[in-house]
Design a protein around this motif. Sequence first.
Motif, short mmCIF file in Angstrom:
data_model
loop_
_atom_site.label_atom_id
_atom_site.label_comp_id
_atom_site.label_asym_id
_atom_site.label_seq_id
_atom_site.Cartn_x
_atom_site.Cartn_y
_atom_site.Cartn_z
N UNK A 81 0.85 -1.19 0.00
CA UNK A 81 0.00 0.00 0.00
C UNK A 81 0.88 1.24 0.00
N UNK A 82 0.28 2.41 -0.08
CA UNK A 82 1.03 3.65 0.04
C UNK A 82 0.53 4.43 1.25
N UNK A 83 1.45 5.14 1.87
CA UNK A 83 1.08 5.96 3.02
C UNK A 83 0.03 6.99 2.63
N UNK A 84 0.18 7.58 1.45
CA UNK A 84 -0.77 8.59 1.01
C UNK A 84 -2.20 8.09 0.98
N UNK A 85 -2.40 6.90 0.44
CA UNK A 85 -3.77 6.40 0.35
C UNK A 85 -4.31 6.02 1.73
N UNK A 86 -3.46 5.42 2.58
CA UNK A 86 -3.92 5.04 3.92
C UNK A 86 -4.27 6.26 4.76
N UNK A 87 -3.43 7.28 4.70
CA UNK A 87 -3.68 8.48 5.50
C UNK A 87 -4.87 9.26 4.96
N UNK A 88 -4.99 9.34 3.65
CA UNK A 88 -6.13 10.06 3.07
C UNK A 88 -7.45 9.40 3.44
N UNK A 89 -7.49 8.07 3.40
CA UNK A 89 -8.71 7.37 3.80
C UNK A 89 -9.02 7.61 5.28
N UNK A 90 -7.98 7.56 6.10
CA UNK A 90 -8.18 7.81 7.53
C UNK A 90 -8.68 9.22 7.77
N UNK A 91 -8.09 10.19 7.08
CA UNK A 91 -8.50 11.58 7.27
C UNK A 91 -9.95 11.78 6.84
N UNK A 92 -10.33 11.17 5.73
CA UNK A 92 -11.71 11.30 5.25
C UNK A 92 -12.69 10.69 6.25
N UNK A 93 -12.27 9.64 6.96
CA UNK A 93 -13.13 8.97 7.94
C UNK A 93 -12.98 9.56 9.34
N UNK A 94 -12.15 10.59 9.44
CA UNK A 94 -11.82 11.22 10.73
C UNK A 94 -11.29 10.17 11.72
N UNK A 95 -10.45 9.31 11.21
CA UNK A 95 -9.75 8.33 12.03
C UNK A 95 -8.26 8.52 11.78
N UNK A 96 -7.44 7.57 12.20
CA UNK A 96 -6.00 7.70 12.03
C UNK A 96 -5.38 6.34 11.72
N UNK A 97 -4.31 6.36 10.97
CA UNK A 97 -3.53 5.16 10.72
C UNK A 97 -2.29 5.22 11.61
N UNK A 98 -1.96 4.08 12.22
CA UNK A 98 -0.78 4.00 13.08
C UNK A 98 0.46 3.71 12.23
N UNK A 99 1.54 4.39 12.56
CA UNK A 99 2.78 4.28 11.81
C UNK A 99 3.91 3.98 12.79
N UNK A 100 4.53 2.81 12.67
CA UNK A 100 5.48 2.32 13.67
C UNK A 100 6.90 2.30 13.12
N UNK A 101 7.83 2.82 13.92
CA UNK A 101 9.24 2.79 13.55
C UNK A 101 9.81 1.40 13.74
N UNK A 102 10.51 0.92 12.73
CA UNK A 102 11.11 -0.41 12.75
C UNK A 102 12.63 -0.30 12.72
N UNK A 103 13.26 -1.23 13.43
CA UNK A 103 14.73 -1.23 13.52
C UNK A 103 15.28 -2.59 13.11
N UNK A 104 14.58 -3.66 13.49
CA UNK A 104 15.03 -5.02 13.21
C UNK A 104 13.93 -5.78 12.47
N UNK A 105 14.26 -6.98 11.98
CA UNK A 105 13.26 -7.84 11.36
C UNK A 105 12.16 -8.17 12.35
N UNK A 106 12.52 -8.31 13.64
CA UNK A 106 11.51 -8.60 14.66
C UNK A 106 10.49 -7.46 14.78
N UNK A 107 10.95 -6.22 14.65
CA UNK A 107 10.03 -5.09 14.65
C UNK A 107 9.04 -5.22 13.49
N UNK A 108 9.55 -5.51 12.32
CA UNK A 108 8.69 -5.63 11.13
C UNK A 108 7.63 -6.70 11.35
N UNK A 109 8.07 -7.87 11.77
CA UNK A 109 7.14 -8.98 11.96
C UNK A 109 6.12 -8.67 13.05
N UNK A 110 6.55 -8.01 14.11
CA UNK A 110 5.65 -7.69 15.22
C UNK A 110 4.60 -6.68 14.80
#
Length: 301
Positions: free
Chosen positions: A4-33
């Motif tokens: 997906x793209x951040x733009x489409x996820x955030x735009x949909x969230x903004x239109x719905x007056x909700x939010x998408x969570x965005x998590x910083x990753x450092x290791x493969x374990x972060x990605x999988x989690x």
Amino acid sequence: MPLATTGELVSRAADARSAVASFNIITLEHIEAVIAGAESVNAPVVLQVSENAVRFRYGRLLPLARAAVTAAEGAAVPVALHLDHVQSDALLRQAPDAGFGSVMYDAARLPYAENLAATRAAVDWAHARGLWIEAELGDIGGKDGRPPLDAHAPGARTDPDQARAFVADSGVDALAVAVGTTHAMTTRTASVDHALLKRLSAGLDVPLVLHGSSGLPDTELAAAVAGGIAKVNVGTALNIAMTGAIRQYLAAHPEAVDSRRYLTVGREAMARAVADIVRALGPAEPSTAHRPPVRRGPLTS
């Protein structure tokens, strides 16, 4: 599932007056989690790689980015890839070929005019390549060990009038605003300046982003989303969960040497933290509250 793209996820969230969570990753374990946690609550999510994370990985972006893209494509929920807090133009220019659909270009450390000029140049370059661009105005503090500014210090809060001019003149697709949070908080004791957030939300036609969200309790997270935040950045909360679980495991198993054992509990703890934070943001339901239409940036990134 296709990336997906951040733009489409955030735009949909903004239109719905909700939010998408965005998590910083450092290791493969972060990605999988992050993906496992998002799947457990059936929510879209953004994987963020910061310039500091790239520096930690010997300055190489591609190993972590390739792992994130591969994991995202195998996820059961929409997953986007975002390059976070980029100050290096050389790193910015690696984003498209590495699979990133969006970049947070960070020139907020500069005086306003220089911030605007640098951001405008980054936006022009990025938009020509289909990238969605986020910027920051105001001093959120706490980055790279810097202390948070006093609430009354110049620049400690995003000025609504200046923000309107900055968005119009820079052409950014989203704006991270300073409304009381601080990067790298290890306690959930921060609070949002909701009156300021209301003014920013009413006056700007791009989605608003909240950095330093690890320091907010659940009630403040939900209130920030209700007040107009469409993207919520989280990093430290995952590291707290991972480190705490590993410490507890090693204390109970001092003989342990197999890293898979303690990384498993660390990964599981992060996945639970992801699910908890996504749930705290509230349901993605439209609101009848007034909000200006959101200007959409490039969605092909």
